[in-house]
Design a protein around this motif. Structure first.
Motif, PDB file in Angstrom:
ATOM      1  N   HIS A   1      15.516 -34.997 -62.782  1.00 27.99           N
ATOM      2  CA  HIS A   1      14.345 -35.427 -62.024  1.00 27.99           C
ATOM      3  C   HIS A   1      14.400 -36.945 -61.862  1.00 27.99           C
ATOM      4  CE1 HIS A   1      12.675 -31.461 -63.293  1.00 27.99           C
ATOM      5  NE2 HIS A   1      12.269 -31.506 -62.053  1.00 27.99           N
TER       6      HIS A   1
ATOM      7  N   THR B   1      12.846 -40.346 -60.688  1.00 26.49           N
ATOM      8  CA  THR B   1      11.511 -40.903 -60.443  1.00 26.49           C
ATOM      9  C   THR B   1      11.556 -42.379 -60.070  1.00 26.49           C
ATOM     10  OG1 THR B   1      11.236 -41.352 -62.817  1.00 26.49           O
ATOM     11  CG2 THR B   1      10.401 -39.246 -61.984  1.00 26.49           C
TER      12      THR B   1
ATOM     13  N   THR C   1       6.124 -47.050 -53.775  1.00 23.84           N
ATOM     14  CA  THR C   1       6.053 -46.160 -54.934  1.00 23.84           C
ATOM     15  C   THR C   1       5.078 -46.664 -55.984  1.00 23.84           C
ATOM     16  OG1 THR C   1       7.932 -47.245 -56.046  1.00 23.84           O
ATOM     17  CG2 THR C   1       8.424 -45.412 -54.566  1.00 23.84           C
TER      18      THR C   1
ATOM     19  N   ARG D   1       9.289 -38.775 -56.712  1.00 24.54           N
ATOM     20  CA  ARG D   1       9.917 -37.810 -57.611  1.00 24.54           C
ATOM     21  C   ARG D   1      10.770 -36.869 -56.781  1.00 24.54           C
ATOM     22  NH1 ARG D   1       8.947 -35.770 -62.856  1.00 24.54           N
ATOM     23  NH2 ARG D   1       9.265 -33.530 -63.141  1.00 24.54           N
TER      24      ARG D   1
ATOM     25  N   THR E   1       2.480 -31.095 -62.153  1.00 23.69           N
ATOM     26  CA  THR E   1       3.342 -31.967 -61.363  1.00 23.69           C
ATOM     27  C   THR E   1       4.122 -31.101 -60.379  1.00 23.69           C
ATOM     28  OG1 THR E   1       5.006 -33.734 -61.490  1.00 23.69           O
ATOM     29  CG2 THR E   1       5.280 -31.864 -63.002  1.00 23.69           C
TER      30      THR E   1
ATOM     31  N   TYR F   1       7.924 -35.006 -54.948  1.00 27.02           N
ATOM     32  CA  TYR F   1       6.671 -35.404 -54.308  1.00 27.02           C
ATOM     33  C   TYR F   1       6.882 -35.493 -52.798  1.00 27.02           C
ATOM     34  CZ  TYR F   1       4.777 -36.742 -58.891  1.00 27.02           C
ATOM     35  OH  TYR F   1       4.328 -36.734 -60.192  1.00 27.02           O
TER      36      TYR F   1
END
Length: 376
Positions: free
Chosen positions: A11, A13, A33, A39, A103, A107
């Motif tokens: 993942h 980020t 961001t 993400r 989550t 995103y």
């Protein structure tokens, strides 16, 4: 879990970790961001054609400066007004909504619930028992929608505890799970036999699971995604897909029809095409309603009746409103679903406004032209 890249899912980020971006690009994006988080999974980033500056996957996941334009609201559909307990919404008579996904695997830049990842006041359902008790006491509720965030980011054990409790409620007919895991990280499904066993067991108990998988562009429907879809179908799950209409991503008849046809081929029934909610940060992804309706109708011309079942709707505070037609002077809408059941099926006709992005834009226009009652 292994990805097609041959390593455990990663993942990402931090934009600075993406080697395909230049230092100049990273510098521009990092300030975005700080407001709207970033993400992604390494799998999803691998789908980007970095040689194409207009690559749709890149636009779906990589921040752009236009997101900082002042526009919209954090909760444009006033979801909090229908919250009856932390993480539990009851807007429509027959449906309860659990915000259980803390989550997402990635995103989406146009996320309509980005407030969940921005604010300190957490709306996610933590204690399941009050929500289960609420469902038991409200026998008009026929189905529960698990969403978030993404429910499949939860552990299979956590999901099992929730599904097992719901499966014991007699008046529930089905359970819906809204997820983008098949697009962002299909290996979450394909590589977890316990999750698939859970789906199979829940379906056998008579609480049919409907998976509403979000695919926003045809490039997301990869062989890996198809494998995950097939495995869920084998458990007895009903597979659907929905997506918002997104500027620069799927806002052409060709892109939409290709997406729907690929979805049908993969075993997904196209369900809803959503008008992009006027959420903070979403202006660069929004298409005006009337332009969107034209694109929607033209896209359906390139599809069989299987895809033509899809409806073009907006999730307004007052209900789910279907855009059903345009004339030379008017736009015609209908309450497909409504917070007030008396409004279900009502038709609304407004004077056209090519700059309208939301129902409220037409409300203002009606007042200007002194149309006393838009309902017919």
């Amino acid at each position: 879990m292994e990805t097609t890249l041959g390593k455990k899912v990663n993942h990402i980020t931090s934009i600075s970790k993406i080697q395909k971006l230049s230092e100049e690009e990273i510098k521009k994006i990092e300030k975005i961001t700080e407001v709207f988080g970033f993400r992604a999974t390494d799998y999803y980033l691998s789908l980007i054609n970095w040689d194409n500056p207009n690559d749709p996957i890149k636009r779906l996941i990589i921040p752009i400066e236009e997101e900082l334009e002042k526009w919209g609201a954090k909760d444009p559909s006033y979801e909090k007004s229908y919250t009856v307990a932390p993480g539990l919404q009851h807007k429509y008579r027959e449906t309860a909504l659990f915000l259980i996904g803390p989550t997402c695997f990635g995103y989406c830049r146009f996320c309509f619930r980005k407030r969940l990842f921005m604010d300190d006041d957490n709306e996610i359902l933590i204690d399941i028992e009050p929500a289960i008790q609420y469902i038991k006491e409200h026998k008009e509720i026929q189905n529960v929608l698990l969403t978030g965030g993404d429910p499949l980011t939860l552990s299979t054990n956590k999901l099992s505890s929730i599904l097992n409790e719901l499966a014991e409620i007699d008046h529930l007919i089905n359970i819906r799970i809204g997820t983008k895991a098949p697009a962002f990280y299909p290996h979450r499904i394909s590589n977890d036999p316990e999750l698939l066993d859970l789906f199979k067991l829940t379906n056998k108990k008579g609480k049919r699971i409907h998976i509403v998988a979000q695919f926003d562009h045809g490039n997301e429907i990869t062989p890996q995604a198809k494998k995950a879809i097939n495995k869920m179908m084998e458990t007895g799950c009903v597979m659907l897909t929905q997506m918002p209409l997104l500027k620069g991503i799927n806002d052409s008849p060709e892109a939409l029809s290709e997406l729907w046809n690929k979805a049908i081929n993969a075993g997904l029934t196209p369900y809803y095409l959503f008008q992009c909610r006027p959420t903070t940060g979403n202006k660069p992804y929004a298409v005006p309603i009337e332009e969107g309706y034209k694109i929607f109708e033209q896209a359906k011309m390139n599809c069989s009746g299987l895809a033509k079942r899809i409806k073009f709707v907006m999730s307004h505070a007052t209900g789910k409103i279907e855009i059903v037609g345009l004339t030379e002077k008017h736009v015609i809408m209908k309450y497909h679903q409504a917070a007030n059941p008396e409004n279900i099926g009502k038709i609304m006709i407004f004077n056209r406004n090519p700059e309208a992005y939301w129902l409220d834009d037409y409300t203002e226009l009606v007042e200007e032209y002194k149309i006393e009652n838009p309902f017919i």
